[in-house]
Design an enzyme around this catalytic site. Structure first.
Site, mmCIF file in Angstrom:
data_model
loop_
_atom_site.group_PDB
_atom_site.id
_atom_site.type_symbol
_atom_site.label_atom_id
_atom_site.label_comp_id
_atom_site.label_asym_id
_atom_site.label_seq_id
_atom_site.Cartn_x
_atom_site.Cartn_y
_atom_site.Cartn_z
ATOM 1 N N SER A 127 1.290 -1.261 0.054
ATOM 2 C CA SER A 127 0.246 0.122 -0.593
ATOM 3 C C SER A 127 1.444 0.961 -0.110
ATOM 4 O O SER A 127 1.843 1.300 0.383
ATOM 5 C CB SER A 127 -0.961 0.303 1.131
ATOM 6 N N LYS A 181 -4.929 -6.757 3.463
ATOM 7 C CA LYS A 181 -4.473 -5.147 2.397
ATOM 8 C C LYS A 181 -5.846 -5.831 1.973
ATOM 9 O O LYS A 181 -6.578 -4.330 2.049
ATOM 10 C CB LYS A 181 -3.845 -5.269 0.995
ATOM 11 N N HIS A 184 -7.302 -2.752 4.083
ATOM 12 C CA HIS A 184 -7.028 -1.824 4.668
ATOM 13 C C HIS A 184 -6.907 -1.325 3.931
ATOM 14 O O HIS A 184 -8.165 0.039 4.020
ATOM 15 C CB HIS A 184 -5.215 -2.159 4.104
ATOM 16 N N ASN A 185 -8.392 -1.562 2.698
ATOM 17 C CA ASN A 185 -8.697 -1.232 1.635
ATOM 18 C C ASN A 185 -10.108 -0.591 2.056
ATOM 19 O O ASN A 185 -10.944 0.419 1.601
ATOM 20 C CB ASN A 185 -8.549 -1.604 0.766
ATOM 21 N N GLU A 188 -10.044 1.598 4.096
ATOM 22 C CA GLU A 188 -9.393 3.323 2.946
ATOM 23 C C GLU A 188 -10.544 3.812 2.900
ATOM 24 O O GLU A 188 -11.317 4.861 2.637
ATOM 25 C CB GLU A 188 -9.011 3.132 2.388
HETATM 26 C C1 6PG Z 1 -2.861 1.746 -1.442
HETATM 27 C C2 6PG Z 1 -4.375 1.545 -2.474
HETATM 28 C C3 6PG Z 1 -4.632 0.931 -3.861
HETATM 29 C C4 6PG Z 1 -5.282 1.433 -4.602
HETATM 30 C C5 6PG Z 1 -6.792 0.906 -4.955
HETATM 31 C C6 6PG Z 1 -7.730 1.564 -4.832
HETATM 32 O O1 6PG Z 1 -3.252 0.955 -0.504
HETATM 33 O O2 6PG Z 1 -2.173 2.021 -2.396
HETATM 34 O O3 6PG Z 1 -5.517 0.596 -1.923
HETATM 35 O O4 6PG Z 1 -4.566 -0.187 -3.671
HETATM 36 O O5 6PG Z 1 -4.889 2.575 -4.538
HETATM 37 O O6 6PG Z 1 -6.508 -0.796 -4.967
HETATM 38 O O7 6PG Z 1 -8.881 0.841 -4.906
HETATM 39 P P1 6PG Z 1 -10.567 1.787 -5.771
HETATM 40 O O8 6PG Z 1 -9.657 2.079 -7.357
HETATM 41 O O9 6PG Z 1 -10.835 -0.054 -4.969
HETATM 42 O O10 6PG Z 1 -10.692 2.577 -4.994
#
Ligand code: 6PG
Length: 467
Positions: A127, A181, A184-185, A188
Site C-alpha cells: 500500500s 490488505k 486496509h482497503n 480506506e
Molecule cells: C493502496 C491503495 C491501492 C489502490 C486501491 C484503490 O493501499 O495503495 O488502496 O491499493 O489505490 O486499489 O482502490 P479502488 O480503485 O477500489 O478505490
C-alpha cells in the site's frame, strides 16, 4: 546473478523496481509488452543498476537461487497465467510473490497449488500508491514463514520506515497478507466516504468555499485527525483547475470508481457474520454515486425545506472534527474485528498490534489514530471487539453529542451521510441491551415455525396458535 526479479512495469511495478535498486539490490525486470520495458530502461531506469529481459526464461535464468520473483501485475487471471508461464523454468525452493490487490481466496488456492510443486508463494499487500512504492510502502506479506525468511531482508529495507521500525512484518499464514490488505482497503473506503460527507456538510450547511474547507482540513491535519488522507484532501481542496480557474475537485464528476477490495471486505464480513456496516455503507455510497442520471432526475421531486437557523461556523467545525474522529474509530474497530475473526477462521495467526504498526507509515490509511488503537489492542490481546475497552468507550462518549448533532443537521439539510449514520447506529446497536430482534423471531416463528428462545427459561419454543 541478480537478487530479485520483478514482472510488471505498470506504475506500481516501476516504482517498486526503482525502490529495490535504490536500496542496493540487483534487480531484473520484465514486462508483457516489450515497449514498456524499453521505455522504462530509456527513462526512469537509465543509469540504474536494473537489467531488463524480454523473455521469461532469460529473466528467470538471471536470478540467484533460490529465485525470488515479484509479480506486480493486474490481479485475477493474469496472475494465474503468469504463474503457468514461470513454472517450467522454476526449481523447488524458488519463490513467487504477488504484490497486487488479489482476492485472498485466490492467494490461498495458489499457495496450495504451488506447494505441490515445491515452489513457495507469498501474497503481499502493498500500500501507498506510486509515491509509496517508490519511497517506501507499507508491506503486508503472508504465506509460510520459510518463504518470508527468503525475502525479508529486501522487504524490510524497501518498506516505509517509522520511529517504531519498518512498515513490514510477517503478517501471518496462508493468504493473511492479502486479507489484511483487503481490510486496509475496506477501511480506506470508509474513511474516504466519511471525509467526503464532512466536506459536503461544510459546503452545503456552512456554505464554505473549497479553499476554506482546505484550510479546515489543514488545521485538522495538525491535530488528532492527522492522516495521509487528510493531508492529500487539504491539498486537493486548494488545487485549481487551469482551464476554468475553479477548484479542480469541483470540476470532477461525482461518480466514485472501485476495483473490488471494498466489496470483498463487505462480502467477507457477511460470510463470517461479523458486523462491518460502516465499511459496507462506504461501498454502497460509491455504488449509489454511480447512478448520476437517476439522482439528477429524482432530485427534482423533492421539495426541500431548509432550517431557518444559521450555524455558528466554529462550533459546527468543532463538532465535525469530533464526528469524524468518532466515525473513523468505528471504521477501524469494525475492520480490526473482522481481521481478528478471520485470523481464527482461516488460521492466519495475525498479530493485530503488529498490523497497526505496519499501517503507521507508507500506506493510504496511515493516521495518528493508529497509535491510540494500538494501545487499546495491546491492553488486552484477547479482545477482538475494541469497543470492549474503557479507553475506547471514553473516546467515543466524548464525541457522541457531536455525532448526534452532525447526523441530525445532515438530515435537516437532506445531506446523505451513510457512513456517519451507520457508525452511530452500529454504536447504538452495540450498546443496546435490548434490540427489537424479538419481533423478528416472532415473525419468523409465525410464518415459518422457525422457533425462538425465551427470556425466562432455557429451550427452543414454537407458538402453534399465532392467529
Ligand atoms: C493502496 C491503495 C491501492 C489502490 C486501491 C484503490 O493501499 O495503495 O488502496 O491499493 O489505490 O486499489 O482502490 P479502488 O480503485 O477500489 O478505490
Amino acid at each position: 546473478m541478480k537478487n530479485i526479479g520483478l514482472i510488471g512495469l505498470g506504475v506500481m511495478g516501476k516504482s517498486l523496481a526503482l525502490n529495490i535498486e535504490n536500496k542496493g539490490f540487483d534487480i531484473s525486470v520484465y514486462n508483457y509488452t516489450p515497449e514498456e520495458t524499453r521505455n522504462f530502461m530509456e527513462n526512469e531506469a537509465r543509469e540504474k543498476n536494473i537489467s531488463a529481459f524480454y523473455d521469461i526464461k532469460a529473466l528467470v535464468s538471471s536470478l540467484n537461487k533460490p529465485r525470488k520473483i515479484f509479480l506486480m501485475i493486474t490481479a485475477g487471471k493474469p496472475v494465474d497465467s503468469m504463474i503457468q508461464k514461470l513454472i517450467p523454468f522454476l526449481d523447488k525452493g524458488d519463490l513467487i510473490m504477488d504484490g497486487g490487490n488479489t482476492y485472498f481466496q485466490d492467494t490461498a488456492r495458489r499457495i496450495e497449488e504451488l506447494k505441490g510443486k515445491g515452489i513457495f508463494y507469498l501474497g503481499i499487500g502493498v500500500s501507498g500508491g506510486e509515491a509509496g512504492a517508490l519511497n517506501g510502502p507499507s508491506i503486508m506479506p503472508g504465506g509460510s514463514r520459510e518463504a518470508y525468511d527468503l525475502v525479508k531482508d529486501i522487504l524490510l529495507k524497501i518498506a516505509a520506515q517509522t520511529e517504531a521500525g519498518p512498515c513490514c512484518t510477517y503478517v501471518g499464514n496462508g493468504a493473511a497478507g492479502h486479507f489484511v490488505k483487503m481490510l486496509h482497503n475496506g477501511i480506506e473506503y470508509g474513511i474516504m466516504q466519511a471525509m467526503s460527507e464532512v466536506y459536503d456538510i461544510l459546503h452545503r450547511v456552512l456554505k464554505l468555499s473549497t479553499e476554506e474547507i482546505g484550510d479546515i482540513f489543514e488545521t485538522w491535519n495538525g491535530g488528532e485527525l492527522n492522516s495521509y488522507l487528510m493531508e492529500i484532501s487539504y491539498k486537493i481542496m486548494k488545487h485549481r483547475d487551469v482551464k476554468t480557474g475553479k477548484a479542480t475537485v469541483e470540476m470532477i464528476l461525482d461518480k466514485a470508481g472501485q476495483k473490488g477490495t471494498g466489496k470483498w471486505t463487505a462480502q467477507t464480513s457477511l460470510d463470517l457474520g461479523i458486523p462491518t456496516p460502516t465499511l459496507n455503507a462506504a461501498v454502497e455510497g460509491r455504488i449509489i454515486s454511480f447512478f448520476k442520471e437517476d439522482r439528477t432526475s429524482l432530485s427534482k421531486y423533492v421539495d426541500k425545506k431548509y432550517p431557518e437557523a444559521s450555524y455558528d461556523k466554529e462550533k459546527l467545525v468543532a463538532k465535525l472534527e469530533k464526528s469524524l474522529l468518532f466515525t473513523n474509530f468505528i471504521i477501524f474497530s469494525q475492520g480490526l474485528w473482522l481481521i481478528a475473526e478471520a485470523s481464527k477462521e482461516y488460521s492466519f495467526d495475525i498479530n493485530l498490534s503488529e498490523t497497526l504498526k505496519i499501517w503507521r507509515g507508507g500506506c493510504i490509511i496511515r493516521a495518528k489514530m493508529l497509535d491510540e488503537l494500538r494501545k487499546i489492542v495491546d491492553e488486552d490481546k484477547e479482545n477482538v471487539n475494541l469497543l470492549n475497552n474503557k479507553r475506547s468507550m471514553e473516546f467515543l462518549m466524548d464525541k457522541l453529542e457531536s455525532m448526534k448533532d452532525v447526523t441530525n443537521i445532515a438530515k435537516d439539510f437532506y445531506i446523505p451521510v451513510l457512513v456517519h449514520n451507520t457508525a452511530l447506529d452500529y454504536f447504538y446497536s452495540m450498546v443496546a441491551e435490548n434490540l427489537p430482534a424479538n419481533l423478528i423471531q416472532a415473525q419468523r416463528d409465525f410464518f415459518g415455525a422457525h422457533t425462538y428462545n425465551r427470556i425466562d427459561k432455557e429451550g427452543i419454543f414454537h407458538t402453534t396458535n399465532w392467529e
